[in-house]
Design a protein around this motif. Structure first.
Motif, short mmCIF file in Angstrom:
data_model
loop_
_atom_site.label_atom_id
_atom_site.label_comp_id
_atom_site.label_asym_id
_atom_site.label_seq_id
_atom_site.Cartn_x
_atom_site.Cartn_y
_atom_site.Cartn_z
N LEU A 43 0.85 -1.19 0.00
CA LEU A 43 0.00 0.00 0.00
C LEU A 43 0.89 1.24 0.00
CD1 LEU A 43 -2.74 -0.95 2.65
CD2 LEU A 43 -2.90 -1.07 0.15
N ARG A 47 -1.08 7.77 0.69
CA ARG A 47 -2.54 7.80 0.77
C ARG A 47 -3.04 7.82 2.22
NH1 ARG A 47 -5.20 7.16 -3.82
NH2 ARG A 47 -7.05 6.39 -2.72
N ASP A 54 -6.99 7.59 1.73
CA ASP A 54 -7.29 6.44 2.57
C ASP A 54 -7.20 6.84 4.04
OD1 ASP A 54 -7.51 5.00 0.26
OD2 ASP A 54 -5.49 4.15 0.36
N HIS A 66 -9.17 1.66 5.46
CA HIS A 66 -10.23 1.94 4.48
C HIS A 66 -9.56 2.41 3.19
CE1 HIS A 66 -13.18 1.57 7.69
NE2 HIS A 66 -12.44 2.39 8.42
N LEU A 67 -9.70 1.62 2.15
CA LEU A 67 -9.05 1.88 0.87
C LEU A 67 -10.08 2.48 -0.07
CD1 LEU A 67 -7.05 -1.48 0.57
CD2 LEU A 67 -6.45 0.62 1.80
N GLU A 70 -10.46 1.20 -3.85
CA GLU A 70 -10.97 -0.16 -3.97
C GLU A 70 -12.34 -0.31 -3.32
OE1 GLU A 70 -8.17 -3.15 -2.77
OE2 GLU A 70 -6.46 -1.92 -3.38
N THR A 73 -12.56 -2.32 3.08
CA THR A 73 -11.83 -2.15 4.33
C THR A 73 -11.06 -3.43 4.63
OG1 THR A 73 -13.44 -0.60 5.23
CG2 THR A 73 -12.03 -1.75 6.82
#
Length: 315
Positions: A43, A47, A54, A66-67, A70, A73
């Motif tokens: 990751l 972000r 994120d 929490h992305l 995408e 979570t």
């Protein structure tokens, strides 16, 4: 080395700055794969920095990531944080505070205070002095006038190295032995708005008259890796990025007094892992401790990445 068995829900997250090209993240991901049999999820740390898309929170004691892109979570079993540039670490501290409240496995990644101690070199000098770590006499300056800069230069004997109080890879580091050189360095830091330091030259010359220092990578009480740096250009810092030649040495060849010094310097800053730059001459002198030393070169996977990942997984 013990292998950590994979589970169907096993997930190890490797968070690094994806804008970096140093390559440590790839070696860490390879270590995760070798130890667990499953791939890590990489990751982008940017972000999760201040202003990033994120976010992180703690759910039932676990870190939840929490992305946004995408739309999901993720609750990882372990978090490995690495390759965060010094200038951006303050923007990562909110994430660290959340991580610190969780029981998710990590190793030092939540300790923003230790990171600041190593990143802000004025704090490094203070901690070294408090804990009796030998280091070159150093004065920190913040936008000094001509008189203040020259006064500090004279107090340190007129042979100094100047550097930003927060820096990376030898950038903005100068050797000053004349008033003109010192004032040129002052103008450089004034133009870039940087707090800076003068340190007395450590006279770290080997028998051949070359600049000479070691990078000692420490994990807890263990020395994982030793690299010798030799610099032919005497007015350049002893960094590979500035032309120094690097040779990996067997850790067992490091004198015990230097191993003890590297461990003590890392501990003085509150770090459990770090890359210690030190001179061996005159009993040893520590320059700094790197929070995220570059993991590359022969033996880096076996010597550094595997034990570091193992420590994240098993403590």
């Amino acid at each position: 080395m013990t292998t950590v068995p994979a589970r169907h829900d096993h997930r190890i997250v490797v968070i690094t700055d994806h804008g970096s090209d140093e390559g440590s993240s790839a070696v860490l991901e390879a270590a995760v794969k070798q130890l667990t049999g499953t791939a890590a999820l990489p990751l982008d740390a940017r972000r999760f920095m201040t202003g990033g898309a994120d976010r992180a929170e703690v759910r039932d004691g676990r870190l939840a990531l929490h992305l946004a892109e995408e739309g999901r979570t993720l609750t990882p079993d372990a978090v490995i944080v690495y390759e965060i540039p010094p200038g951006d670490r303050h923007r990562f501290e909110d994430f660290q505070r959340v991580l610190a409240r969780s029981d998710t496995a990590r190793l030092g990644a939540a300790d923003s205070t230790a990171w600041r101690n190593a990143t802000d070199k004025s704090r490094t000098v203070e901690r070294f002095a408090r804990h009796g770590i030998p280091h070159a006499p150093t004065i920190t300056l913040d936008a000094p006038d001509r008189e203040a800069a020259l006064n500090a230069f004279g107090r340190l004997g007129g042979d100094v190295w100047t550097r930003p109080a927060t820096g990376l890879g030898g950038d903005g580091v100068f050797h000053a032995t004349t008033t003109a050189q010192l004032l040129a360095a002052r103008d450089h830091y004034a133009a870039t708005g940087q707090k800076w330091q003068l340190s007395r030259d450590a006279r770290n010359f080997d028998a051949g008259g070359r600049r000479h220092q070691l990078r000692v990578v420490v994990l807890g009480e263990r020395v994982l890796r030793v690299c010798e740096h030799v610099q032919e250009a005497l007015d350049e810092p002893c960094n590979e990025a500035r032309g120094a030649r690097s040779t990996v040495l067997p850790p067992e060849e490091l004198p015990q007094r230097l191993a003890d010094l590297a461990v003590a310097a890392t501990r003085a800053l509150g770090l459990s892992f770090g890359g210690v730059d030190l001179a061996v001459e005159d009993g040893g002198c520590v320059f700094e401790v790197n929070v995220h030393p570059v993991i590359s070169g022969p033996g880096a996977l076996e010597g550094v990445a595997l034990p570091l990942v193992q420590a994240h997984l098993t403590g």
